[in-house]
Design an enzyme around this catalytic site. Structure first.
Site, PDB file in Angstrom:
ATOM      1  N   LYS A  87      29.537  44.638  25.686  1.00  7.73           N
ATOM      2  CA  LYS A  87      28.291  44.394  24.950  1.00  7.73           C
ATOM      3  C   LYS A  87      27.253  45.401  25.428  1.00  7.73           C
ATOM      4  CE  LYS A  87      26.123  40.104  23.355  1.00  7.73           C
ATOM      5  NZ  LYS A  87      25.789  38.748  23.759  1.00  7.73           N
TER       6      LYS A  87
HETATM    7  O1  G3P Z   1      24.002  35.988  23.094  1.00  7.33           O
HETATM    8  C1  G3P Z   1      22.946  36.442  22.316  1.00  7.33           C
HETATM    9  C2  G3P Z   1      22.227  35.366  21.529  1.00  7.33           C
HETATM   10  O2  G3P Z   1      23.140  34.542  20.876  1.00  7.33           O
HETATM   11  C3  G3P Z   1      21.172  34.655  22.279  1.00  7.33           C
HETATM   12  O3  G3P Z   1      20.703  33.510  21.615  1.00  7.33           O
HETATM   13  O4  G3P Z   1      19.433  31.393  21.614  1.00  7.33           O
HETATM   14  O5  G3P Z   1      19.074  33.038  23.476  1.00  7.33           O
HETATM   15  O6  G3P Z   1      18.247  33.520  21.187  1.00  7.33           O
HETATM   16  P1  G3P Z   1      19.293  32.837  21.981  1.00  7.33           P
END
Ligand code: G3P
Length: 225
Positions: A87
């Site tokens: 990533k």
């Molecule tokens: O892994 C990246 C993403 O899915 C993060 O989500 O909920 O932290 O905005 P969030």
């Protein structure tokens, strides 16, 4: 449509894998920190444990932000297991790293994508996955699903093979909206995947079926007269 789980928690990953619908896992440095995983050896061992728990597609994020360091870290992460997808954040050195790592046959997930232009760059650089964060756009009153739709449309126009991995999914409606606009993948917390199971009419209907079956069985076995 692929389902990824967005967590570094092994119990959640194994529960989703056990359901039989899981296609992969995405992690990020915040999710790893949440599990208390620190130190290079512990981090590598944890990624290996995740890889051993699923069939494929385990996104492991680099911490470096400079090209040379990013590609070394990316190559090192990829050596943990064939299931690793490196990533890489959407920054200038990240785009160069995506190009390099992809040319070496290493799958890359370009993360922290918030615009169609960024998604176009990621695809041009050869990313296997692009991760637009729809929930974080919604958080700032910007329509996350419109971005997913826009990227899907642009990739279709030019036949890019990069898969649109909708990230930052907060609830089941996000997931359904992504399915409606043709996202290739959604990554979501365990509770969102499990919430797909729920409908009160299913619970009510099942309770009725079981009660009727029990009644019929009791009637059939009751002594005559
Ligand atoms: O892994 C990246 C993403 O899915 C993060 O989500 O909920 O932290 O905005 P969030």
């Amino acid at each position: 449509m692929k389902f990824f789980i967005d967590t570094a928690n092994l119990a959640e990953i194994r529960e989703a894998q056990d359901l039989g619908v899981l296609d992969g896992v995405t992690t990020n440095p915040s999710l790893m920190a949440k599990e208390g995983i620190t130190g290079e050896e512990n981090i590598r061992a944890h990624y290996k444990a995740i890889c051993d728990s699923v069939d494929d597609n385990v996104s492991a994020e680099v911490i470096s932000t400079k090209f040379e360091e990013m590609i070394e870290e990316g190559k090192s992460l990829a050596k943990i297991d064939d299931k690793i997808v490196v990533k890489i954040p959407m920054i200038k050195d990240g785009v160069k790293s995506i190009k390099y790592l992809s040319s070496q046959g290493i799958r890359v997930n370009c993360t922290l994508v918030f615009s169609a232009g960024q998604a176009l760059l990621a695809a041009k650089a050869g990313a296997s996955y692009v991760s637009p964060f729809m929930g974080r756009l919604d958080d700032i009153s910007t329509d996350g699903v419109s971005l997913i739709q826009q990227i899907v449309h642009i990739y279709q126009n030019y036949g890019f093979e990069t898969e649109v991995l909708a990230a930052s999914i907060r609830h089941t409606m996000h997931l359904i909206q992504c399915a409606e606009v043709g996202a290739d993948v959604v990554t979501c917390p365990a509770k969102v995947i499990m919430s797909l199971l729920n409908h009160p009419l299913t619970d009510k209907g099942l309770a009725q079926f079981l009660a009727d079956h029990k009644k019929a069985k009791e009637a059939a076995t009751a002594p005559v007269g």
